[in-house]
Design an enzyme around this catalytic site. Structure first.
Site, PDB file in Angstrom:
ATOM      1  N   LEU A 217       0.828  -1.251  -0.110  1.00  0.00           N
ATOM      2  CA  LEU A 217       0.037  -0.034   0.052  1.00  0.00           C
ATOM      3  C   LEU A 217       0.826   1.176  -0.036  1.00  0.00           C
ATOM      4  O   LEU A 217       0.596   2.361  -0.775  1.00  0.00           O
ATOM      5  CB  LEU A 217      -0.851   0.028   1.248  1.00  0.00           C
ATOM      6  CG  LEU A 217      -2.006  -0.823   1.464  1.00  0.00           C
ATOM      7  CD1 LEU A 217      -2.767  -0.649   2.569  1.00  0.00           C
ATOM      8  CD2 LEU A 217      -3.065  -0.751  -0.025  1.00  0.00           C
ATOM      9  N   CYS A 272      -5.478   0.194  -9.606  1.00  0.00           N
ATOM     10  CA  CYS A 272      -4.618   0.057  -8.417  1.00  0.00           C
ATOM     11  C   CYS A 272      -4.547   1.225  -7.491  1.00  0.00           C
ATOM     12  O   CYS A 272      -4.747   1.256  -6.338  1.00  0.00           O
ATOM     13  CB  CYS A 272      -3.295  -0.472  -8.814  1.00  0.00           C
ATOM     14  SG  CYS A 272      -3.366  -2.068  -9.518  1.00  0.00           S
TER      15      CYS A 272
HETATM   16  C1  UGA Z   1       0.664   0.455 -10.436  1.00  0.00           C
HETATM   17  C2  UGA Z   1       2.098   0.198 -10.036  1.00  0.00           C
HETATM   18  O1  UGA Z   1       3.081   1.102 -10.864  1.00  0.00           O
HETATM   19  C3  UGA Z   1       2.615  -1.311  -9.917  1.00  0.00           C
HETATM   20  O2  UGA Z   1       3.712  -1.115  -9.147  1.00  0.00           O
HETATM   21  C4  UGA Z   1       1.677  -1.845  -8.976  1.00  0.00           C
HETATM   22  O3  UGA Z   1       2.091  -3.077  -8.780  1.00  0.00           O
HETATM   23  C5  UGA Z   1       0.386  -1.947  -9.777  1.00  0.00           C
HETATM   24  O4  UGA Z   1      -0.161  -0.514  -9.791  1.00  0.00           O
HETATM   25  C6  UGA Z   1      -0.705  -2.661  -8.527  1.00  0.00           C
HETATM   26  O5  UGA Z   1      -0.867  -2.405  -7.862  1.00  0.00           O
HETATM   27  O6  UGA Z   1      -1.165  -3.749  -9.440  1.00  0.00           O
HETATM   28  P1  UGA Z   1      -0.378   0.395 -12.918  1.00  0.00           P
HETATM   29  O7  UGA Z   1      -1.484   0.855 -12.469  1.00  0.00           O
HETATM   30  O8  UGA Z   1      -0.676  -1.010 -13.522  1.00  0.00           O
HETATM   31  O9  UGA Z   1       0.849  -0.123 -11.958  1.00  0.00           O
HETATM   32  O10 UGA Z   1       0.313   1.020 -13.938  1.00  0.00           O
HETATM   33  P2  UGA Z   1       1.181   2.557 -13.793  1.00  0.00           P
HETATM   34  O11 UGA Z   1       2.439   2.475 -14.706  1.00  0.00           O
HETATM   35  O12 UGA Z   1       1.803   2.492 -12.404  1.00  0.00           O
HETATM   36  O13 UGA Z   1       0.480   3.863 -14.086  1.00  0.00           O
HETATM   37  C7  UGA Z   1      -0.611   4.157 -13.262  1.00  0.00           C
HETATM   38  C8  UGA Z   1      -1.427   5.377 -14.024  1.00  0.00           C
HETATM   39  O14 UGA Z   1      -0.523   6.693 -13.576  1.00  0.00           O
HETATM   40  C9  UGA Z   1      -1.915   5.533 -15.326  1.00  0.00           C
HETATM   41  O15 UGA Z   1      -2.947   6.130 -15.614  1.00  0.00           O
HETATM   42  C10 UGA Z   1      -0.472   6.438 -16.049  1.00  0.00           C
HETATM   43  O16 UGA Z   1      -1.151   7.055 -17.220  1.00  0.00           O
HETATM   44  C11 UGA Z   1      -0.281   7.281 -14.679  1.00  0.00           C
HETATM   45  N1  UGA Z   1       1.034   8.243 -14.707  1.00  0.00           N
HETATM   46  C12 UGA Z   1       2.150   7.319 -14.757  1.00  0.00           C
HETATM   47  C13 UGA Z   1       1.235   9.572 -14.858  1.00  0.00           C
HETATM   48  O17 UGA Z   1       0.024  10.151 -14.866  1.00  0.00           O
HETATM   49  N2  UGA Z   1       2.355   9.948 -14.580  1.00  0.00           N
HETATM   50  C14 UGA Z   1       3.283   9.250 -14.592  1.00  0.00           C
HETATM   51  O18 UGA Z   1       4.351  10.009 -14.703  1.00  0.00           O
HETATM   52  C15 UGA Z   1       3.398   8.036 -14.611  1.00  0.00           C
END
Ligand code: UGA
Length: 461
Positions: A217, A272
């Site tokens: 978390l 997530c």
């Molecule tokens: C996230 C975590 O990164 C994983 O480590 C974790 O295991 C996972 O949740 C989970 O709990 O299962 P995820 O939600 O698949 O992974 O994808 P992310 O790459 O973290 O992106 C999440 C959101 O943040 C996306 O909407 C992305 O567009 C946004 N984001 C990401 C931003 O707005 N800015 C950024 O700089 C990076």
């Protein structure tokens, strides 16, 4: 390394990737799911029910050899040395404990394990769960198992840190493998060490159960608030004339901060971050830590406010959204997935359509989910899915980038401009375009935290 017999319960993103990767590590894996259709697809596909780069290759490599898909939950449990609980833990949306995780599926799996497990068996919490879930599972299994089986359950917290779109890569090359066990449970620690023997020793981290549950978390809370913190600075950039991409570059060069997850835009979505942040807030309130809860609550609420603010900026730039033709590029919550859970695009498209805009949506993988998402909602008739950016942009008044798929990043703005109406706008919800190139092509530009550049007033420095 001795091959282990593993049962994976729940074949969503986490379960299917975990199962395939454990097979790749040399183990004998049976994946089960309560949805027989899903199992059938995994057993017979492609296509598979989950779209994740690299997953089809792994499944095809191991299926029928050491990776199996079955609808026989009791048989798979009876046969396993370790059972991975990978079922969903959605946000509880009503009644007592609203905001926390709904544990109904985890509880049901625990009951099945109690009924069918044989001998010493490891139960691995892989789904993201509330603190002290291990205690809850222990109580259920020891309370409901036959007398000879009681005390033979070893609960382990082994959270996943997979990000969608790179889940297979993340699982094959993890930053760390976190294993939470009871201090006296040497059996479980030895088993887990053997299970992950293929990984370098230095990335295996053993902790207490509760620390491991909470670390998951805390990890997501850090990542999501890091993005929200950047978006808060972006709002100030919009008002002050600073450019958030320059600010983030400078800030990210501080080794203590790092340059990842500093991307401003329409904010985070997915299944997530929101869910885990709400669960953390619930937990803090449960322990009367109101100030700490408020800290995360503010970050949470700000993330969702961004979506409204983005539409407001579009409205103010176009003067009115009614009858404007808007090309929305991207529907999935991030590239390389067809997952639309909590995607910013859902709220943004919904608001645009409700204002009377004609919205054309294009997404290489999630496009087919648009219709069902808006069916029966206000403005649904204003929303259509189109097969390509070219179709979406022809005669459009605005381009809105919401998911930064490669094919949308690489647009040639001289071609884009030749397709669009005049005046036309580019609203860059992921800050991937070069504002100068957009404006040179004769279009106006807005990027989150990068301000507005009108085509008619832009002068190159
Ligand atoms: C996230 C975590 O990164 C994983 O480590 C974790 O295991 C996972 O949740 C989970 O709990 O299962 P995820 O939600 O698949 O992974 O994808 P992310 O790459 O973290 O992106 C999440 C959101 O943040 C996306 O909407 C992305 O567009 C946004 N984001 C990401 C931003 O707005 N800015 C950024 O700089 C990076």
């Amino acid at each position: 390394m001795a091959s282990k017999r593993i049962c994976i319960v729940g074949t969503g993103y986490v379960g299917s990737v975990t199962g395939a990767v454990l097979a790749e590590l040399g183990h004998h894996v049976t994946c089960v799911d309560s949805n027989p259709e899903k199992i059938k697809l995994f057993a017979q596909g492609p296509p598979f029910p989950i779209s994740e780069p690299g997953l089809p290759d792994l499944i095809l490599k191991h299926r029928g050899k050491r990776l199996f898909f079955s609808a026989d939950l009791s048989g798979a449990i009876a046969d396993a040395e370790a059972i991975f609980v990978c079922v969903s833990t959605p946000t509880k949306t009503s009644g007592i404990a609203t905001g926390s995780f709904d544990m109904v599926y985890v509880d049901a799996v625990a009951r099945s394990i109690a009924e069918h497990a044989r001998g010493d068996v490891i139960i691995v919490e892989k789904s993201t769960v509330p603190l002290k879930t291990a205690e809850r599972i222990e109580e259920i299994v020891n309370g409901t198992a036959p007398a000879h089986q009681r005390g033979k359950f070893h609960i382990v917290s082994n959270p996943e840190f997979l990000a969608e779109g790179s889940a297979v890569r993340d699982a094959l090359k993890p930053d760390r493998v976190l294993i939470g066990t009871r201090p006296a449970d040497e059996f479980a620690r030895t088993f887990m060490n053997e299970l992950y023997a293929a990984f370098p020793q230095e990335i295996i981290l053993h902790t207490r159960l509760w620390s491991s549950e909470l670390a998951k978390l805390a990890n997501n809370a850090f990542l999501s608030t890091k993005i929200t913190q950047t978006n808060a600075i972006a709002a100030l950039c919009d008002r002050s004339g600073a450019d958030v991409t320059e600010v983030s570059r400078a800030v990210g060069m501080d080794g203590r901060i790092g340059n990842k997850f500093l991307g401003a835009g329409v904010g985070w979505g997915g299944s997530c971050f929101g869910k885990d942040l709400r669960a953390l807030i619930y937990l803090l309130r449960h322990f009367n830590l109101e100030h700490e809860a408020n800290f995360y609550q503010a970050a949470h609420d700000l993330n969702y406010l961004l979506r409204e603010r983005f539409v407001r900026t579009m409205h103010d730039s176009l003067y009115s959204l009614a009858n404007k033709t808007i090309a929305v590029l991207g529907f999935a919550f991030k590239p390389l997935t067809d997952d639309i859970r909590d995607a910013p695009a859902i709220d943004i498209i919904g608001m645009l359509a409700a204002e009377g805009a004609r919205v054309r949506v294009v997404d290489p993988e999630a496009g087919m989910k648009v219709k069902e998402t808006f069916a029966g909602k206000p403005g649904a008739t204003n929303i259509v899915t189109v097969p390509s950016a070219t179709v979406a942009l022809t005669g459009a008044d605005a381009l809105v980038l919401l998911t930064e798929w490669d094919e949308f990043r690489r647009l040639d703005f001289t071609i884009v401009a030749s397709l669009m109406n005049r005046p036309a706008w580019v609203f860059d919800g992921r800050n991937v375009y070069d504002p100068a190139a957009v404006v040179r092509a004769g279009l106006s530009y807005y990027g989150v935290g990068r301000g507005v550049l009108r085509s008619s007033t832009f002068h190159e420095p």
